[in-house]
Every structure is written in C-alpha cells, then in structure tokens.
Design a protein around this motif. Sequence first.
Motif, PDB file in Angstrom:
ATOM      1  N   ARG A  58      44.896  15.216  61.622  1.00  0.00           N
ATOM      2  CA  ARG A  58      45.318  13.785  60.912  1.00  0.00           C
ATOM      3  C   ARG A  58      45.167  12.540  62.046  1.00  0.00           C
ATOM      4  N   ALA A  59      44.095  12.293  62.451  1.00  0.00           N
ATOM      5  CA  ALA A  59      44.071  11.272  63.517  1.00  0.00           C
ATOM      6  C   ALA A  59      44.536   9.820  63.302  1.00  0.00           C
ATOM      7  N   TRP A  60      44.784   9.540  61.919  1.00  0.00           N
ATOM      8  CA  TRP A  60      45.336   8.166  61.606  1.00  0.00           C
ATOM      9  C   TRP A  60      46.909   8.394  61.552  1.00  0.00           C
ATOM     10  N   GLN A  61      47.776   9.391  61.790  1.00  0.00           N
ATOM     11  CA  GLN A  61      49.046   9.457  61.847  1.00  0.00           C
ATOM     12  C   GLN A  61      49.656   8.854  63.038  1.00  0.00           C
ATOM     13  N   ASN A  62      51.021   8.642  62.781  1.00  0.00           N
ATOM     14  CA  ASN A  62      51.567   8.029  64.174  1.00  0.00           C
ATOM     15  C   ASN A  62      51.522   9.126  65.183  1.00  0.00           C
ATOM     16  N   PRO A  63      51.390   8.543  66.334  1.00  0.00           N
ATOM     17  CA  PRO A  63      51.403   9.667  67.660  1.00  0.00           C
ATOM     18  C   PRO A  63      52.674  10.408  67.805  1.00  0.00           C
ATOM     19  N   SER A  64      53.657  10.064  67.227  1.00  0.00           N
ATOM     20  CA  SER A  64      54.975  10.772  67.294  1.00  0.00           C
ATOM     21  C   SER A  64      55.050  11.992  66.097  1.00  0.00           C
ATOM     22  N   GLN A  65      54.033  11.818  65.482  1.00  0.00           N
ATOM     23  CA  GLN A  65      54.040  12.749  64.166  1.00  0.00           C
ATOM     24  C   GLN A  65      53.255  13.871  64.515  1.00  0.00           C
ATOM     25  N   ASP A  66      53.459  15.097  63.871  1.00  0.00           N
ATOM     26  CA  ASP A  66      52.669  16.438  64.256  1.00  0.00           C
ATOM     27  C   ASP A  66      51.906  16.992  63.077  1.00  0.00           C
ATOM     28  N   ARG A  67      52.169  16.195  62.019  1.00  0.00           N
ATOM     29  CA  ARG A  67      51.563  16.892  60.730  1.00  0.00           C
ATOM     30  C   ARG A  67      49.944  17.284  60.881  1.00  0.00           C
ATOM     31  N   GLY A  68      49.852  18.531  60.188  1.00  0.00           N
ATOM     32  CA  GLY A  68      48.423  19.156  60.022  1.00  0.00           C
ATOM     33  C   GLY A  68      48.023  19.635  61.390  1.00  0.00           C
ATOM     34  N   TYR A  69      46.890  19.717  61.893  1.00  0.00           N
ATOM     35  CA  TYR A  69      46.628  20.280  63.050  1.00  0.00           C
ATOM     36  C   TYR A  69      46.460  19.544  64.287  1.00  0.00           C
ATOM     37  N   LYS A  70      46.914  19.968  65.267  1.00  0.00           N
ATOM     38  CA  LYS A  70      46.782  19.331  66.594  1.00  0.00           C
ATOM     39  C   LYS A  70      46.413  20.564  67.548  1.00  0.00           C
ATOM     40  N   GLN A  71      45.778  19.956  68.621  1.00  0.00           N
ATOM     41  CA  GLN A  71      45.089  20.636  69.806  1.00  0.00           C
ATOM     42  C   GLN A  71      45.408  20.150  71.022  1.00  0.00           C
ATOM     43  N   SER A  72      46.148  20.808  72.165  1.00  0.00           N
ATOM     44  CA  SER A  72      46.215  20.377  73.350  1.00  0.00           C
ATOM     45  C   SER A  72      45.483  21.284  74.360  1.00  0.00           C
ATOM     46  N   SER A  73      45.832  21.363  75.574  1.00  0.00           N
ATOM     47  CA  SER A  73      45.325  21.935  76.838  1.00  0.00           C
ATOM     48  C   SER A  73      45.884  23.377  76.763  1.00  0.00           C
ATOM     49  N   CYS A  74      47.012  23.509  75.968  1.00  0.00           N
ATOM     50  CA  CYS A  74      47.954  24.770  76.085  1.00  0.00           C
ATOM     51  C   CYS A  74      48.164  25.273  74.822  1.00  0.00           C
ATOM     52  N   ASP A  75      48.113  24.462  73.715  1.00  0.00           N
ATOM     53  CA  ASP A  75      48.368  25.162  72.561  1.00  0.00           C
ATOM     54  C   ASP A  75      47.762  24.390  71.276  1.00  0.00           C
ATOM     55  N   GLU A  76      47.811  25.201  70.312  1.00  0.00           N
ATOM     56  CA  GLU A  76      47.445  24.725  68.959  1.00  0.00           C
ATOM     57  C   GLU A  76      48.680  24.901  67.970  1.00  0.00           C
ATOM     58  N   THR A  77      48.890  23.772  67.314  1.00  0.00           N
ATOM     59  CA  THR A  77      49.646  23.786  66.201  1.00  0.00           C
ATOM     60  C   THR A  77      49.255  23.418  64.800  1.00  0.00           C
ATOM     61  N   PHE A  78      50.024  23.637  63.910  1.00  0.00           N
ATOM     62  CA  PHE A  78      49.817  23.614  62.501  1.00  0.00           C
ATOM     63  C   PHE A  78      51.188  22.866  61.711  1.00  0.00           C
ATOM     64  N   GLU A  79      51.554  21.835  61.388  1.00  0.00           N
ATOM     65  CA  GLU A  79      52.855  21.748  60.909  1.00  0.00           C
ATOM     66  C   GLU A  79      52.565  21.070  59.151  1.00  0.00           C
ATOM     67  N   MET A  80      53.549  21.597  58.489  1.00  0.00           N
ATOM     68  CA  MET A  80      53.786  21.398  57.147  1.00  0.00           C
ATOM     69  C   MET A  80      54.774  20.495  56.991  1.00  0.00           C
ATOM     70  N   ALA A  81      55.026  19.228  56.668  1.00  0.00           N
ATOM     71  CA  ALA A  81      56.209  18.558  56.740  1.00  0.00           C
ATOM     72  C   ALA A  81      56.729  18.896  55.323  1.00  0.00           C
ATOM     73  N   TYR A  82      58.208  19.064  55.315  1.00  0.00           N
ATOM     74  CA  TYR A  82      58.985  19.304  54.601  1.00  0.00           C
ATOM     75  C   TYR A  82      58.866  18.680  52.924  1.00  0.00           C
ATOM     76  N   ASP A  83      58.842  17.236  53.074  1.00  0.00           N
ATOM     77  CA  ASP A  83      58.650  16.360  52.201  1.00  0.00           C
ATOM     78  C   ASP A  83      57.376  16.556  51.470  1.00  0.00           C
ATOM     79  N   GLU A  84      56.152  16.905  52.204  1.00  0.00           N
ATOM     80  CA  GLU A  84      55.066  17.071  51.515  1.00  0.00           C
ATOM     81  C   GLU A  84      55.071  18.542  50.783  1.00  0.00           C
ATOM     82  N   VAL A  85      55.621  19.444  51.550  1.00  0.00           N
ATOM     83  CA  VAL A  85      55.511  20.854  50.700  1.00  0.00           C
ATOM     84  C   VAL A  85      56.325  20.775  49.525  1.00  0.00           C
ATOM     85  N   LEU A  86      57.314  20.175  49.677  1.00  0.00           N
ATOM     86  CA  LEU A  86      58.385  19.792  48.224  1.00  0.00           C
ATOM     87  C   LEU A  86      57.724  19.100  47.296  1.00  0.00           C
TER      88      LEU A  86
END
Length: 285
Positions: free
Chosen positions: A80-108
């Motif tokens: 999600r390139a459009w989200q606030n930089p402080s948010q981690d929703r969806g898929y992100k990749q850095s030099s050391c890790d990969e993450t996928f975050e599912m926000a509680y309100d979206e899951v609900l």
Amino acid sequence: MSDEPSRISKLEVIDLAGLRTRSSTEVEKLLNAARSSGLFYLNLQNDVIGRQIASMLPDIYLVSENFFRQSSDEKMKFHRAWQNPSQDRGYKQSSCDETFEMAYDEVLQKTCPLPKLMEEKIGLVDLFSKLCHSTCLTVLSSFSDVLGLLDDQRFESKHREGETSDSGLKLISEPTLDKLSQVGDNVHTDSGTLTMLFYDLWGLEVEQPGGGEWAFTAPMMDCALFNVADSLQRLSQNQLHSPRHRVTQPGDGAGERYYISYFLRPEHTVPLCGKLRHEPSLQYD
C-alpha cells in the motif's frame, strides 16, 4: 547457529487466568515487570482463550510461511504505497525483513485485502486476530486496575471497540544471516500500546534495566512475550517502561525465521506525539 546464547534475560511469567480473576499476586507481578524491564511472558495454558490462541499458532505460522514464500510480484500486489508512512498495513519489505499486517478494524469489517491463500483461511485469521486483541485488552485493563484508574482515565478508554486504530496482526519474515556481523543496527522501542509476540527461534534481544547490557529473550512454549510500548508509557505518565530492543541472532548461520505479532495501538483520535526515543526502527514497531 548456536542453539542457546550465553546472555538470557530473566523475565517474569504472568498467568493470564490470574489476570482475569484479578489475582492480586499476578497483577502485582505484572506491574513490577512493566515498571522495570517493560517485558514479561504471558502464560496462556491456564486460560480457555489462551489455550485457543496457542492451539491456533501452528496454522498461523503455516499461513505466514506460505505467504512469504510467494514470488515478489505476488506479494507486491498487497503493498500500500498510498498509506501514511507510520502505518504498516498490507505488505512491506525492507533490507532485513518482510511484513504483512492485517489491521483489526479491517479484519472486523471484512474489508482487508487478502491473498487467496489467506482468504481460504479467513476464519482462522479472523478468530486469531480477535482473540489476540481481546487478550491485549485484558492485560491493559489489569494495568488500569492496579494503577487505580477510573472512567476516562482507564487505558481501555483509548482503545474502544468500534473506533478506528492501527491495531493489527502482523506476520513477519526475518531470516537469520550467514554471519552475525551482517546484522544491522535496529535498536528501537515500539510505538503502540502493547506488543504481543510469538516466536520459536532465538532472535529478540532486550536492553537490561540500567542500560548498557543486552540479553536475549528465550522462546517459551505456551507463552506470548509482551512488552510495554511508547503510547502506554506516555498514558501511564512514565510509570510503565517501553524497553529498547533489537532483532539479532546468537551466532552465524542463515535460515528462515518467522514472528507472529499483535500490536495494540490507541484510537486514531488519541493525541499522542512521536516516538519517545529517536532510534533506528524496524518496520514492525
């Protein structure tokens, strides 16, 4: 890679069932842990919901592994390139890790964009997220009780059901590296309220009370590792401690490594300033 590091942090083990029954012993242990190291293990096995969380973990790990083993193109569909930089929703990749975050309100609300392999397991992901969220609120309520907070002073009043926040379940892939010397500086504090973490390999190192010394937190079966985060330190007027920690490894050796985390964060309307300390930060804080 070495099976067990030489420096291991001695952390308190808090019984979740004891917190539910307002056991004075468990609540006092909780407060003392949060005031000193800011970290503690939460024993899940004596609690119905805790046992349910523990029983679901193998399947959640499998969902995580299957997601991260996909091609980069497939994973980037959920960036999600459009989200606030402080948010981690969806898929992100850095030099050391990969993450996928599912926000509680979206899951609900069932509005969280998910890859097909997760859609097929939506019941599992949905229930696991809800149970982790509920458990974090139980811990938070215990802090309110032991500090004698009432009404809108209680920490839960900043984490109300139905209000939007950046709370969420995060899957993390952070492989160990061939050489320990290759691990970069990632010392940080978490920016939310509480962090609930599951892991089965050595990797998390915490700064010891007093500063200067570091020690690993041991993987503990049937327990979740909790730490106080920056927002809770502020809300408690610095009575509770948000600890500095980092992800590393005990020695040389490349291999897969996964973490399952739940981040409880305040409602979007809660006025909070930036991080307590300006440190190099990983994507999953």
